[in-house]
Design a protein around this motif. Structure first.
Motif, mmCIF file in Angstrom:
data_model
loop_
_atom_site.group_PDB
_atom_site.id
_atom_site.type_symbol
_atom_site.label_atom_id
_atom_site.label_comp_id
_atom_site.label_asym_id
_atom_site.label_seq_id
_atom_site.Cartn_x
_atom_site.Cartn_y
_atom_site.Cartn_z
ATOM 1 N N VAL A 31 0.859 -1.186 0.000
ATOM 2 C CA VAL A 31 0.000 0.000 0.000
ATOM 3 C C VAL A 31 0.892 1.232 0.000
ATOM 4 N N VAL A 32 0.667 2.113 -0.969
ATOM 5 C CA VAL A 32 1.467 3.327 -1.094
ATOM 6 C C VAL A 32 0.901 4.431 -0.195
ATOM 7 N N ASP A 33 -0.399 4.665 -0.311
ATOM 8 C CA ASP A 33 -1.094 5.627 0.550
ATOM 9 C C ASP A 33 -2.548 5.200 0.623
ATOM 10 N N GLY A 34 -3.412 6.087 1.103
ATOM 11 C CA GLY A 34 -4.802 5.707 1.314
ATOM 12 C C GLY A 34 -5.618 5.491 0.064
ATOM 13 N N GLU A 35 -5.052 5.738 -1.098
ATOM 14 C CA GLU A 35 -5.816 5.510 -2.326
ATOM 15 C C GLU A 35 -4.989 4.863 -3.443
ATOM 16 N N THR A 36 -3.768 4.466 -3.131
ATOM 17 C CA THR A 36 -2.886 3.888 -4.148
ATOM 18 C C THR A 36 -2.278 2.583 -3.638
ATOM 19 N N VAL A 37 -2.353 1.556 -4.472
ATOM 20 C CA VAL A 37 -1.863 0.230 -4.096
ATOM 21 C C VAL A 37 -1.036 -0.342 -5.244
ATOM 22 N N GLU A 38 0.080 -0.959 -4.922
ATOM 23 C CA GLU A 38 0.852 -1.685 -5.926
ATOM 24 C C GLU A 38 0.408 -3.146 -5.903
ATOM 25 N N VAL A 39 0.060 -3.673 -7.083
ATOM 26 C CA VAL A 39 -0.369 -5.069 -7.177
ATOM 27 C C VAL A 39 0.435 -5.783 -8.256
ATOM 28 N N ARG A 40 0.503 -7.083 -8.114
ATOM 29 C CA ARG A 40 1.216 -7.905 -9.080
ATOM 30 C C ARG A 40 0.219 -8.695 -9.916
ATOM 31 N N GLU A 41 0.316 -8.491 -11.209
ATOM 32 C CA GLU A 41 -0.473 -9.269 -12.161
ATOM 33 C C GLU A 41 0.509 -10.047 -13.033
ATOM 34 N N GLY A 42 0.618 -11.326 -12.793
ATOM 35 C CA GLY A 42 1.629 -12.110 -13.501
ATOM 36 C C GLY A 42 3.012 -11.672 -13.076
ATOM 37 N N ASP A 43 3.826 -11.262 -14.021
ATOM 38 C CA ASP A 43 5.181 -10.791 -13.723
ATOM 39 C C ASP A 43 5.270 -9.277 -13.602
ATOM 40 N N ARG A 44 4.152 -8.607 -13.722
ATOM 41 C CA ARG A 44 4.155 -7.149 -13.755
ATOM 42 C C ARG A 44 3.593 -6.572 -12.470
ATOM 43 N N THR A 71 2.138 -3.127 -10.804
ATOM 44 C CA THR A 71 1.537 -1.871 -11.245
ATOM 45 C C THR A 71 0.968 -1.114 -10.054
ATOM 46 N N ALA A 72 1.200 0.193 -10.026
ATOM 47 C CA ALA A 72 0.578 1.049 -9.016
ATOM 48 C C ALA A 72 -0.818 1.413 -9.501
ATOM 49 N N MET A 73 -1.809 1.128 -8.686
ATOM 50 C CA MET A 73 -3.202 1.353 -9.060
ATOM 51 C C MET A 73 -3.854 2.312 -8.087
ATOM 52 N N ARG A 74 -4.641 3.239 -8.620
ATOM 53 C CA ARG A 74 -5.364 4.199 -7.788
ATOM 54 C C ARG A 74 -6.822 3.771 -7.691
ATOM 55 N N LEU A 75 -7.357 3.842 -6.490
ATOM 56 C CA LEU A 75 -8.731 3.415 -6.249
ATOM 57 C C LEU A 75 -9.732 4.406 -6.826
ATOM 58 N N VAL A 76 -10.687 3.896 -7.570
ATOM 59 C CA VAL A 76 -11.711 4.742 -8.162
ATOM 60 C C VAL A 76 -12.678 5.234 -7.084
ATOM 61 N N ASN A 77 -13.132 6.462 -7.232
ATOM 62 C CA ASN A 77 -14.114 7.085 -6.342
ATOM 63 C C ASN A 77 -13.612 7.273 -4.914
ATOM 64 N N VAL A 78 -12.300 7.198 -4.707
ATOM 65 C CA VAL A 78 -11.733 7.334 -3.365
ATOM 66 C C VAL A 78 -10.778 8.530 -3.330
ATOM 67 N N ASP A 79 -11.053 9.476 -2.441
ATOM 68 C CA ASP A 79 -10.159 10.603 -2.199
ATOM 69 C C ASP A 79 -9.697 10.490 -0.751
ATOM 70 N N ALA A 80 -8.471 10.014 -0.569
ATOM 71 C CA ALA A 80 -7.920 9.801 0.767
ATOM 72 C C ALA A 80 -6.990 10.949 1.136
ATOM 73 N N PRO A 81 -6.731 11.139 2.423
ATOM 74 C CA PRO A 81 -5.854 12.244 2.854
ATOM 75 C C PRO A 81 -4.458 12.154 2.244
ATOM 76 N N GLU A 113 -3.587 7.320 9.486
ATOM 77 C CA GLU A 113 -4.667 6.392 9.806
ATOM 78 C C GLU A 113 -5.272 5.784 8.549
ATOM 79 N N SER A 114 -5.413 6.591 7.506
ATOM 80 C CA SER A 114 -5.974 6.106 6.252
ATOM 81 C C SER A 114 -5.061 5.063 5.608
ATOM 82 N N ARG A 115 -3.789 5.385 5.544
ATOM 83 C CA ARG A 115 -2.818 4.458 4.955
ATOM 84 C C ARG A 115 -2.750 3.158 5.763
#
Length: 240
Positions: free
Chosen positions: A39-52, A54-64, A73-75
């Protein structure tokens, strides 16, 4: 000072009606499987898909952000919802994503805890996050809580309670007690000055109608704070 507070209320209402977001409508895709890297912050997460990875931002989420109320606390909460290695279902909406685990949609869980607010950058999950935000507001969680000093309700509570304390302070008291009361008034006035510059997530978390109610409480408290501080300082000065 008083006109400043009234102008503040007007600015809040104008800002609420003038807010605009870009809504992206895209074709729906089937969810993909991935695993959480970190988890990068309250709205960004790094995930692994296969060998890749990727940093992904959550839709409809505005975190501090890092300098905003309840960032840590959010993170932390998102890290609890998405521990490293957790299998997630990834549903894309444009460049943003919804992440789901066996326990449900993570986007809504974070908002239901009051540690993020909805933002209109996608449509597919918008009603769900709005419903989660209503739950957080009704239960006074996180950014909606008057018990958290950095939130808007928390700042207003501190101001109104300070006004009550200094109003009740007898002028026949020790120099130390009078000084403490005067300092309490001055600190609360400083919070009022901060509220005269509305904006940020702490304000976005509060519905415009509730902002108006909170600002009315501040407006009522301001004269007491100024009057009592002046009285208390004068008495302290007279005590030598």
């Amino acid at each position: 000072m008083l006109p400043y507070v009234y102008l503040m209320a007007a600015a809040v209402l104008a800002g609420a009606t003038g807010s605009a977001y870009v809504v992206t409508v895209v074709g729906r895709q089937e969810p993909a499987s991935a695993s959480v890297v970190r988890v990068v912050d309250g709205e960004t997460v790094e995930v692994r898909e296969g060998d890749r990875v990727t940093a992904m931002r959550l839709v409809n989420v505005d975190a501090p952000a890092a300098d905003e109320c309840l960032y840590d606390e959010s993170r932390k909460r998102l890290s609890e919802l998405l521990p490293q290695g957790t299998n997630v279902s990834v549903t894309r909406e444009g460049l943003l994503v919804a992440l789901s685990t066996k326990d449900g949609l993570v986007n809504t869980a974070l908002i239901a805890d009051g540690l993020a607010v909805p933002t209109v950058n996608g449509t597919r999950f918008l009603e769900q996050v709005k419903a989660a935000d209503n739950v957080a507001a009704e239960n006074h969680r996180g950014l909606h809580s008057p018990e958290v000093p950095c939130t808007l309700p928390g700042q207003v509570k501190a101001i109104t309670e300070a006004a009550a304390v200094v109003e009740a302070q007898p002028l026949k008291a020790s120099k130390t007690e009078l000084t403490v009361a005067a300092d309490t008034a001055r600190t609360a006035i400083g919070l009022v000055d901060q509220l005269a510059r509305p904006g940020g997530l702490t304000w976005d978390a509060v519905a415009p109608v509730d902002q108006t109610v909170l600002l009315a409480k501040v407006t009522k408290a301001v004269p007491t704070l100024y009057r009592k501080e002046a009285e208390l300082r004068n008495v302290v000065k007279g005590l030598g």
